[in-house]
Each structure stands twice: as C-alpha cells, then as structure tokens.
Design an enzyme around this catalytic site. Structure first.
Site, short mmCIF file in Angstrom:
data_model
loop_
_atom_site.label_atom_id
_atom_site.label_comp_id
_atom_site.label_asym_id
_atom_site.label_seq_id
_atom_site.Cartn_x
_atom_site.Cartn_y
_atom_site.Cartn_z
N GLU A 1 -5.53 -4.39 10.73
CA GLU A 1 -4.48 -3.39 10.92
C GLU A 1 -4.76 -2.58 12.19
O GLU A 1 -5.54 -1.60 12.15
CB GLU A 1 -4.44 -2.42 9.74
CG GLU A 1 -4.13 -3.09 8.41
CD GLU A 1 -3.54 -2.09 7.43
OE1 GLU A 1 -2.42 -2.34 6.96
OE2 GLU A 1 -4.16 -1.06 7.16
N HIS B 1 -9.50 1.63 4.69
CA HIS B 1 -8.24 1.80 5.42
C HIS B 1 -8.47 2.79 6.56
O HIS B 1 -9.24 3.74 6.42
CB HIS B 1 -7.16 2.31 4.46
CG HIS B 1 -5.80 2.29 5.10
ND1 HIS B 1 -5.40 3.26 5.97
CD2 HIS B 1 -4.78 1.40 5.00
CE1 HIS B 1 -4.17 2.97 6.40
NE2 HIS B 1 -3.77 1.85 5.82
N GLU C 1 -6.83 5.18 7.63
CA GLU C 1 -6.57 6.59 7.29
C GLU C 1 -7.78 7.20 6.59
O GLU C 1 -8.09 8.37 6.76
CB GLU C 1 -5.30 6.70 6.43
CG GLU C 1 -4.06 6.48 7.28
CD GLU C 1 -2.87 5.90 6.54
OE1 GLU C 1 -2.86 5.93 5.28
OE2 GLU C 1 -1.94 5.40 7.21
N ASN D 1 0.86 -1.19 0.00
CA ASN D 1 0.00 0.00 0.00
C ASN D 1 0.89 1.24 0.00
O ASN D 1 1.46 1.59 1.03
CB ASN D 1 -0.89 -0.04 1.26
CG ASN D 1 -1.69 1.24 1.44
OD1 ASN D 1 -1.82 2.04 0.52
ND2 ASN D 1 -2.22 1.44 2.64
N TRP D 2 1.00 1.86 -1.15
CA TRP D 2 1.94 2.98 -1.28
C TRP D 2 1.38 4.29 -0.72
O TRP D 2 2.11 5.27 -0.63
CB TRP D 2 2.32 3.18 -2.75
CG TRP D 2 3.19 2.10 -3.29
CD1 TRP D 2 3.65 0.99 -2.62
CD2 TRP D 2 3.74 2.03 -4.61
NE1 TRP D 2 4.44 0.24 -3.45
CE2 TRP D 2 4.51 0.85 -4.67
CE3 TRP D 2 3.65 2.83 -5.74
CZ2 TRP D 2 5.20 0.47 -5.82
CZ3 TRP D 2 4.32 2.46 -6.89
CH2 TRP D 2 5.09 1.29 -6.93
N LYS D 3 0.11 4.34 -0.41
CA LYS D 3 -0.51 5.57 0.10
C LYS D 3 -0.23 6.71 -0.88
O LYS D 3 -0.20 6.47 -2.09
CB LYS D 3 -0.02 5.86 1.52
CG LYS D 3 -0.14 4.62 2.42
CD LYS D 3 0.07 4.88 3.87
CE LYS D 3 -0.11 3.57 4.64
NZ LYS D 3 0.01 3.73 6.08
N SER E 1 3.31 -1.72 10.44
CA SER E 1 4.76 -1.80 10.71
C SER E 1 5.38 -3.16 10.35
O SER E 1 6.30 -3.63 11.03
CB SER E 1 5.07 -1.43 12.16
OG SER E 1 4.73 -0.07 12.38
N GLY F 1 2.47 2.63 10.71
CA GLY F 1 3.46 3.70 10.53
C GLY F 1 4.18 4.10 11.80
O GLY F 1 4.83 5.14 11.85
N GLY G 1 2.84 -0.99 4.31
CA GLY G 1 2.91 0.42 3.92
C GLY G 1 4.35 0.82 3.64
O GLY G 1 4.91 0.52 2.58
N GLY G 2 4.97 1.47 4.61
CA GLY G 2 6.32 2.04 4.46
C GLY G 2 7.33 1.11 3.79
O GLY G 2 8.05 1.52 2.86
P1 PGA Z 1 2.86 0.59 7.59
O1 PGA Z 1 1.41 0.80 6.95
O2 PGA Z 1 3.39 -0.73 7.08
O3 PGA Z 1 3.68 1.75 7.11
O4 PGA Z 1 2.69 0.56 9.08
C1 PGA Z 1 0.50 -0.26 6.80
C2 PGA Z 1 -0.81 0.23 6.20
O5 PGA Z 1 -1.25 1.33 6.57
O6 PGA Z 1 -1.42 -0.45 5.36
#
Ligand code: PGA
Length: 253
Positions: free
Chosen positions: A169, A97, A99, A10-12, A214, A175, A235-236
């Site tokens: 999640e 998600h 966010e 997930n590149w956001k 994470s 993050g 994500g990251g």
């Molecule tokens: P993260 O994000 O791996 O950077 O914690 C995961 C996500 O939000 O899908």
C-alpha cells in the site's frame, strides 16, 4: 500453484454495530453472486466483530481485525490479544497498516512481534508495507518496501505460504484517489515475491500479495491483470456494499 484472489475490506474507524449489520443486509444478497473462487473478507472495528461474525454465518465471507497486541494477556490497557480474536473467531488480522505506523508508533519491530504471534495463534496476518511519496520520489521505493518485508517476517517460520498475506500500500495512494499505475504496483509486488522466494523458497508462490490504495470499481480490473497482484485491500470503497461487490466481480462485463 494457484492463489485465490482476496478482496479485503478495511473499514478503519467506521461503522458501529448497527451500521455493520445494515451494510451486511445490503452486501450479503449481492455476495451470493460472487463466484466461490473469489475470497471476500471484512475488517470492521473490534466492537463490531462479534455482530459481524453472527451475521456472516454460512455466507463463506471471512472476518478479520484491523490490529492486535502480540501478548496473549496482561496489563496492556486498551489492547486486544490474539486469543480474544481467535475466540470470535477471526480468520485474519491486518498488521502494520501505514496509519498505525504513522499515528500509533507501530515499528518494524512491533510488526514482527505481531506477525510471530498471529502465526502462532493461527490467525493469518495481512502485513502492510509501502513507501511515502518522498521515498518514491527519491527512488527508494524498493529498498524501503523490501526492508519492511524482511523485518516483518524476521525469524517467522511457515510451512505453508497460505499462512501469510502481504498488502503493498503506497502511502501516497491511501485515501487520496491516486491509485498506483498497475505496472508500478506489479514491479513492487513482483519484487516482494522475489524477496519471499529468497527467504521461503517455493512456498512463496502461495503467499498472496494484495495491492491497496484508492482501489475502486473502475481501476481494479487493470490491477488484477498483473501477474503477481492477488487481490486488494480496500478502504473507502469497501464501506459501500455495491462498490465492494463491483470490485469483487471486476472480471464481469
Ligand atoms: P483506501 O484505503 O482504499 O481508502 O485508499 C486503503 C487502505 O488503507 O487499506
């Protein structure tokens, strides 16, 4: 029954078209080495989807979007419809998600509308659920998460468990560098599978449930050792070709 492990990046709101192509230049040669029984999918921003699709041709890597509207067209300025994603084509779409729930007023009701629409259009939704730190500390994790699950799939009919994916999640793990304990993630993911089996019966065994929050090359192996964890929403660490490759090849060495 067997569920193919899935690693979803997930590149956001990261990587324009040029950066997407640069990532794939680095990642595709590495990905040739990922065993075919592991599935990889990337979720670039909408503006990079078509370029990614062209570049991914023949690679076996799947493509998905990070969100969509539930209607197929209309006066919804700034939105993207399921048929638009189908045209690219996208295999997957991330729905709900945290966010989006937190910053863009996504609710259990809009999540449900989007899941119904994704299923109708044959785009497999990756439905995100998870508790806040406050909810965890109050002992509400399972009730919060199972309620999100139930509402997300309210009146959603599927004949094949492969048509739905969940991602657990925990919000406090996204993050932050604070990954959930594998046993805690298993407890929640096992409970999600229990809820799915009440709703869908035996096909729930084919629904993949990912962990997210994470995930890094050094913690994925212990997570994947849990019986109900079928992969990760990353994500990251998915923004960097080598780290994402190391996650996907967690069972080496
Ligand atoms: P993260 O994000 O791996 O950077 O914690 C995961 C996500 O939000 O899908």
């Amino acid at each position: 029954m067997s569920r193919t492990p899935l690693f979803a990046g997930n590149w956001k709101m990261h990587k324009n078209v040029k950066e997407t192509l640069e990532f794939l230049e680095d990642f595709l040669p590495l990905a040739k080495d990922i065993p075919s029984e592991i599935e990889i999918a990337i979720f670039p921003p909408f503006t990079s989807l078509y370029a990614a699709f062209e570049k991914l041709k023949g690679s076996g890597i799947k493509l998905g979007a990070q969100n969509m509207h539930w209607e197929d067209k209309g006066a919804f300025t700034g939105e993207i419809s399921p048929p638009m994603l189908k045209e690219i084509p996208c295999d997957y779409v991330i729905i709900g998600h945290s966010e989006r729930r937190q910053y863009f007023a996504e609710t259990d009701d809009t999540v449900n509308k989007k899941v119904k629409s994704a299923v109708k259009y044959g785009i497999v939704p990756i439905i995100c659920v998870g508790e806040s730190l406050e909810q965890r500390e109050k002992g509400e994790t399972l009730s919060v998460v199972l309620s999100q699950v139930e509402k997300a799939i309210w009146e959603v009919q599927i004949e094949d468990g492969g048509k739905l994916i969940f991602a657990y999640e925990p919000i406090w793990a996204i993050g932050t560098g604070k990954v959930a304990l594998p046993s805690d993630a298993q407890e929640v993911i096992g409970a999600i599978r229990g809820k799915l089996s009440q709703i869908y019966g035996s096909i729930s065994q084919d629904v993949r449930i990912l962990y997210g929050g994470s995930v890094k090359p050094d913690n994925i192996k212990d997570l994947m050792a849990q019986p109900d964890i079928d992969g990760a929403l990353v994500g990251g660490a998915s923004l960097e070709a080598k780290a994402f490759y190391q996650i996907a090849t967690y069972n080496r060495g």
